[in-house]
Design a protein around this motif. Structure first.
Motif, PDB file in Angstrom:
ATOM      1  N   LEU A   1       3.035   3.104   9.561  1.00 57.01           N
ATOM      2  CA  LEU A   1       2.749   4.536   9.475  1.00 57.01           C
ATOM      3  C   LEU A   1       2.630   4.951   8.013  1.00 57.01           C
ATOM      4  CD1 LEU A   1       5.271   5.922  12.129  1.00 57.01           C
ATOM      5  CD2 LEU A   1       2.789   5.766  12.369  1.00 57.01           C
ATOM      6  N   SER A   2       1.910   6.041   7.784  1.00 61.03           N
ATOM      7  CA  SER A   2       1.777   6.541   6.415  1.00 61.03           C
ATOM      8  C   SER A   2       3.068   7.210   5.974  1.00 61.03           C
ATOM      9  CB  SER A   2       0.626   7.550   6.328  1.00 61.03           C
ATOM     10  OG  SER A   2       0.978   8.753   6.987  1.00 61.03           O
ATOM     11  N   GLU A   3       3.215   7.332   4.646  1.00 57.35           N
ATOM     12  CA  GLU A   3       4.405   8.004   4.111  1.00 57.35           C
ATOM     13  C   GLU A   3       4.486   9.443   4.610  1.00 57.35           C
ATOM     14  OE1 GLU A   3       4.540   7.526  -0.222  1.00 57.35           O
ATOM     15  OE2 GLU A   3       3.147   5.871   0.105  1.00 57.35           O
ATOM     16  N   ASP A   4       3.338  10.134   4.633  1.00 56.00           N
ATOM     17  CA  ASP A   4       3.332  11.533   5.069  1.00 56.00           C
ATOM     18  C   ASP A   4       3.772  11.660   6.521  1.00 56.00           C
ATOM     19  OD1 ASP A   4       2.508  12.373   2.606  1.00 56.00           O
ATOM     20  OD2 ASP A   4       0.375  12.468   3.125  1.00 56.00           O
TER      21      ASP A   4
ATOM     22  N   VAL B   1      10.440   1.883   6.203  1.00 60.85           N
ATOM     23  CA  VAL B   1       9.895   2.284   7.508  1.00 60.85           C
ATOM     24  C   VAL B   1       8.371   2.192   7.506  1.00 60.85           C
ATOM     25  CG1 VAL B   1       9.686   4.182   9.161  1.00 60.85           C
ATOM     26  CG2 VAL B   1      11.872   3.768   8.018  1.00 60.85           C
ATOM     27  N   ALA B   2       7.739   2.620   6.405  1.00 56.22           N
ATOM     28  CA  ALA B   2       6.274   2.576   6.311  1.00 56.22           C
ATOM     29  C   ALA B   2       5.765   1.141   6.411  1.00 56.22           C
ATOM     30  CB  ALA B   2       5.819   3.216   5.006  1.00 56.22           C
TER      31      ALA B   2
ATOM     32  N   ASP C   1       0.824  -1.207   0.000  1.00 58.28           N
ATOM     33  CA  ASP C   1       0.000   0.000   0.000  1.00 58.28           C
ATOM     34  C   ASP C   1       0.858   1.256   0.000  1.00 58.28           C
ATOM     35  OD1 ASP C   1      -2.411  -1.374  -0.012  1.00 58.28           O
ATOM     36  OD2 ASP C   1      -2.425  -1.588   2.175  1.00 58.28           O
ATOM     37  N   VAL C   2       2.177   1.091   0.021  1.00 54.22           N
ATOM     38  CA  VAL C   2       3.094   2.228   0.062  1.00 54.22           C
ATOM     39  C   VAL C   2       3.441   2.631  -1.367  1.00 54.22           C
ATOM     40  CG1 VAL C   2       5.299   3.081   0.923  1.00 54.22           C
ATOM     41  CG2 VAL C   2       4.017   1.388   2.251  1.00 54.22           C
ATOM     42  N   LYS C   3       3.202   3.908  -1.699  1.00 54.52           N
ATOM     43  CA  LYS C   3       3.414   4.370  -3.072  1.00 54.52           C
ATOM     44  C   LYS C   3       4.865   4.750  -3.363  1.00 54.52           C
ATOM     45  CE  LYS C   3      -1.127   6.613  -3.334  1.00 54.52           C
ATOM     46  NZ  LYS C   3      -1.813   7.893  -3.567  1.00 54.52           N
ATOM     47  N   THR C   4       5.535   5.324  -2.367  1.00 56.96           N
ATOM     48  CA  THR C   4       6.790   6.011  -2.613  1.00 56.96           C
ATOM     49  C   THR C   4       7.874   5.120  -3.220  1.00 56.96           C
ATOM     50  OG1 THR C   4       8.505   7.397  -1.599  1.00 56.96           O
ATOM     51  CG2 THR C   4       7.661   5.569  -0.277  1.00 56.96           C
ATOM     52  N   ILE C   5       8.728   5.752  -4.040  1.00 56.30           N
ATOM     53  CA  ILE C   5       9.876   5.045  -4.592  1.00 56.30           C
ATOM     54  C   ILE C   5      11.117   5.258  -3.729  1.00 56.30           C
ATOM     55  CG2 ILE C   5       9.056   5.089  -6.977  1.00 56.30           C
ATOM     56  CD1 ILE C   5      10.768   7.541  -7.464  1.00 56.30           C
ATOM     57  N   GLU C   6      10.978   6.078  -2.654  1.00 57.45           N
ATOM     58  CA  GLU C   6      12.090   6.282  -1.719  1.00 57.45           C
ATOM     59  C   GLU C   6      12.204   5.030  -0.842  1.00 57.45           C
ATOM     60  OE1 GLU C   6      12.121  10.178   0.269  1.00 57.45           O
ATOM     61  OE2 GLU C   6      10.494  10.732  -1.089  1.00 57.45           O
ATOM     62  N   THR C   7      13.278   4.297  -1.007  1.00 57.59           N
ATOM     63  CA  THR C   7      13.393   2.983  -0.358  1.00 57.59           C
ATOM     64  C   THR C   7      13.397   3.083   1.162  1.00 57.59           C
ATOM     65  OG1 THR C   7      15.794   3.117  -0.627  1.00 57.59           O
ATOM     66  CG2 THR C   7      14.563   1.900  -2.295  1.00 57.59           C
ATOM     67  N   ASN C   8      14.040   4.109   1.732  1.00 61.74           N
ATOM     68  CA  ASN C   8      14.079   4.250   3.189  1.00 61.74           C
ATOM     69  C   ASN C   8      12.687   4.495   3.753  1.00 61.74           C
ATOM     70  OD1 ASN C   8      16.824   3.899   3.205  1.00 61.74           O
ATOM     71  ND2 ASN C   8      17.317   6.080   3.338  1.00 61.74           N
ATOM     72  N   VAL C   9      11.972   5.419   3.126  1.00 65.76           N
ATOM     73  CA  VAL C   9      10.613   5.728   3.587  1.00 65.76           C
ATOM     74  C   VAL C   9       9.721   4.500   3.435  1.00 65.76           C
ATOM     75  CG1 VAL C   9       8.556   7.151   3.171  1.00 65.76           C
ATOM     76  CG2 VAL C   9      10.837   8.181   3.051  1.00 65.76           C
ATOM     77  N   ARG C  10       9.849   3.815   2.317  1.00 64.92           N
ATOM     78  CA  ARG C  10       9.025   2.631   2.080  1.00 64.92           C
ATOM     79  C   ARG C  10       9.298   1.554   3.134  1.00 64.92           C
ATOM     80  NH1 ARG C  10       9.041  -1.325  -3.276  1.00 64.92           N
ATOM     81  NH2 ARG C  10       7.682  -2.897  -2.366  1.00 64.92           N
TER      82      ARG C  10
END
Length: 289
Positions: free
Chosen positions: A94-97, A88-89, A77-86
């Motif tokens: 937690l949400s990406e935001d 952790v999410a 369900d995580v959209k981001t292409i930022e691997t670190n944020v993804r």
């Protein structure tokens, strides 16, 4: 050997998410067709689940919208292409935001720092330090459990409220509606030994002329008229009835709120005690010297 799937259902992850991304970007089918070097009809088929894009097209779509292919295909369900944020999410839920807000060094809500009291702290703790420490505290488990209960209870109440306001506003104005509308107030006198007090009286005791008067009054209450506080009458009624029917949820959420406050206060008391011990310890060390 498994066959390659030739189409999705309309509600499957890929077409659903593809449609959502198109809507948010306000992209036209013609523009997307040019971007992906295909036809307008093909893009339309993709978003409706009629056909499945090939692997190269899925990569192109993910790159264009700035999401991962796993997100497009419903594997995360995580959209981001930022691997670190993804990472952790997916690990924390937690949400990406939320993750970006917590990790942003310029977030004004995390900028406040506590002044160093007489050299007690080797480095002043920031708001981020305090939040991190709280998450590790014994009180956090109570806090998170009650917070989850609090929101789930209020979501149930919100659903009841939504159902009531939709029904009051759009239900056909027939005798069944008027009976059910009056029935919403039966519970208020049920404890007095008078079940169906309002709805039963309307159904069996009133003459036709009196029924028309009651129906007229109900229609007025269900109109867009506002009360003296500026609240739309039918909306306020829906809120009050939902509050009455969802009393267990709202009472439970009040108890959860109280326990959340207790957990936070207990943690703050521990922190205050630790700070005071450090300060007093520093003072006694100074006196001894």
């Amino acid at each position: 050997m498994a066959k390659t799937k030739k189409s999705f259902d309309y509600g499957d992850p890929f077409p659903s998410r593809f449609r959502n991304l198109i809507e948010k970007k306000r992209a036209t089918l013609d523009a997307l067709a040019a971007e992906f070097n295909t036809t307008r009809q093909t893009v339309s088929n993709w978003q409706n689940g009629v056909t499945v894009p090939d692997a190269v097209s899925i990569c192109d779509i993910a790159r264009y919208f700035g999401v991962t292919t796993d997100y497009l295909l419903g594997l995360t369900d995580v959209k981001t292409i930022e691997t670190n944020v993804r990472a952790v999410a997916e690990y924390t839920g937690l949400s990406e935001d939320a993750i970006k807000a917590l990790s942003d060094p310029y977030n004004p809500h995390l900028q406040c720092e506590i002044n160093d009291i007489g050299g007690t702290f080797s480095a002043p703790p920031s708001a981020k330090d305090i939040v991190s420490d709280f998450i590790k505290s014994k009180e956090f488990s109570t806090f998170s459990f009650e917070m989850t209960k609090f929101f789930s209870q209020y979501l149930r109440f919100a659903e009841t409220y939504k159902e009531k306001r939709e029904w009051i506003r759009f239900a056909p104005r027939d005798e069944e509606f008027y009976k059910k509308f009056l029935g919403m107030w039966d519970s208020y006198v049920e404890d007095l030994g008078a079940p169906d007090f309002f709805s039963g009286y309307f159904s069996s005791e009133l003459a036709d002329k009196d029924k028309k008067d009651v129906e007229k009054r109900i229609d007025e209450l269900c109109s867009d008229k506002k009360d003296s506080q500026g609240d739309v009458l039918w909306d306020k009624m829906a809120w009050n009835v939902a509050s009455s029917e969802a009393k267990e949820e709202t009472n439970g959420s009040d108890l959860s709120r109280f326990r959340i406050q207790q957990a936070i206060q207990s943690y703050l008391d521990d922190v205050e005690g630790s700070i005071m011990n450090l300060v007093l310890g520093d003072e006694s060390d100074g006196e001894n010297h």
